[in-house]
Design an enzyme around this catalytic site. Structure first.
Site: not given
Length: 348
Positions: A324, A264, A312
């Site tokens: 993402h 990520c 994240h």
């Protein structure tokens, strides 16, 4: 290299993704949480993946912390070396004045007389008296200079010795702390490798249909890359978003920063590199960089951080969506940002 927050981030992200795809609000009660039903297997994988993502991002952050501590150690080592050189120079200066001071001390000990009254008493003529007076003045001024120089040199040597001791101790502590971080980094790497193995085993246990359900679609219904880019405002953020959208469909891989596989934070790093901008490597560090942006003022290209541990991250794509690298088994995609608990946003 991967961190502990990253592993947990992967699990949570994957769990949210799975529940969103399956349209479930709660998991059915099962006696064995690692059962054979598609739901149980996907949820088990989501849990493992979330933990691995958290571990992955934590590992990135640990690497950043280690680099900073090593840089500090090098700076302190250089300072300690400079302080040692200063001390050595001060000691040389003390040694230069010491013979004169020692002679004066010996002369005083032996009762030598070098004052004006003594000159008057021992002079045989006015001229001899004048000559002795001049000599005493010269010797006195020279002696005063020598003594003052010795005092300054001694004070400088004492200060240099103190600074040298302090800087050497600081360098020693920094070296120990850096080694502790290295050891912790190795431990986290080992833990992540174990967690990744568990994720891969769980993924291999899925059927092709279950893997397809897990991967989902690259865009929410009615949305595509062209529609997202129609209303972009020129700037670093827009350029990074454009770059990220070109990676739709690329796989999630722990520790990867492109060009065709990502985790990520790695996707964010790579996307901004394409517009000549450097952002920190971990999601936690990305949450501290740039400029804070409120959720109400998001612009496409802003960096969005999720979960209370900032484990994240994605790039805002407008209309409540992010692009993402979600989690293992889920390619880079555009997804509703409400799929994950919002932490913060930054503009780079």
């Amino acid at each position: 290299m991967f961190s502990a927050p990253a592993r947990r981030a992967v699990r949570t992200a994957l769990a949210a993704c799975v529940l969103l795809i399956l349209g479930l609000t709660s998991a059915p009660a099962v006696a064995d949480p690692i059962g054979d039903s598609p739901t149980a297997k996907l949820e088990h994988l989501a849990d493992l993946s979330r933990r691995s993502e958290q571990a992955n991002e934590a590992l990135h952050q640990a690497g950043i912390d280690l680099d900073a501590r090593i840089a500090e150690q090098h700076e302190l080592d250089a300072r300690a070396a400079a302080d040692h050189d200063t001390l050595a120079a001060a000691q040389v200066e003390v040694a230069r004045f010491k013979p004169t001071v020692d002679k004066l001390a010996q002369a005083n000990y032996r009762g030598s007389r070098t004052n004006r009254l003594f000159a008057v008493m021992v002079s045989d003529s006015p001229q001899q008296l004048l000559d002795q007076m001049v000599m005493l003045d010269v010797l006195g001024a020279q002696t005063d200079r020598e003594i003052e120089g010795f005092r300054r040199a001694t004070d400088a040597a004492a200060a240099a010795a103190s600074a040298s001791r302090k800087s050497a101790e600081a360098a020693r502590v920094a070296a120990e702390q850096a080694q502790a971080l290295r050891d912790d980094l190795q431990r986290q790497e080992t833990e992540l490798e174990s967690q990744i193995a568990a994720v891969l085993d769980a993924f291999d246990n899925l059927s092709d249909e279950e893997k397809s359900i897990l991967a989902g679609t690259p865009f929410p219904p009615g949305l595509d890359a062209d529609r997202i880019m129609e209303h972009l405002i020129p700037g670093n953020g827009a350029g990074a978003l454009r770059a990220a959208l070109t990676r739709i469909g690329d796989p999630y891989v722990w520790g990867a920063t492109g060009p065709d596989q990502f985790d990520c934070s790695g996707l964010v790093v790579w996307a901004y590199q394409q517009v000549g901008k450097t952002v920190p490597r971990s999601s936690q560090a990305q949450a501290q960089g740039g400029t804070p942006v409120s959720r109400d003022n998001l612009q496409p290209g802003d960096v969005i951080i999720f979960y209370n541990d900032a484990s994240h991250v994605g790039i805002y794509a407008g209309d409540g969506n992010i692009v993402h690298a979600s989690t293992f088994g889920v390619p880079v995609k555009v997804q509703a940002m409400d799929s994950f608990p919002f932490h913060s946003a930054r503009r780079y």
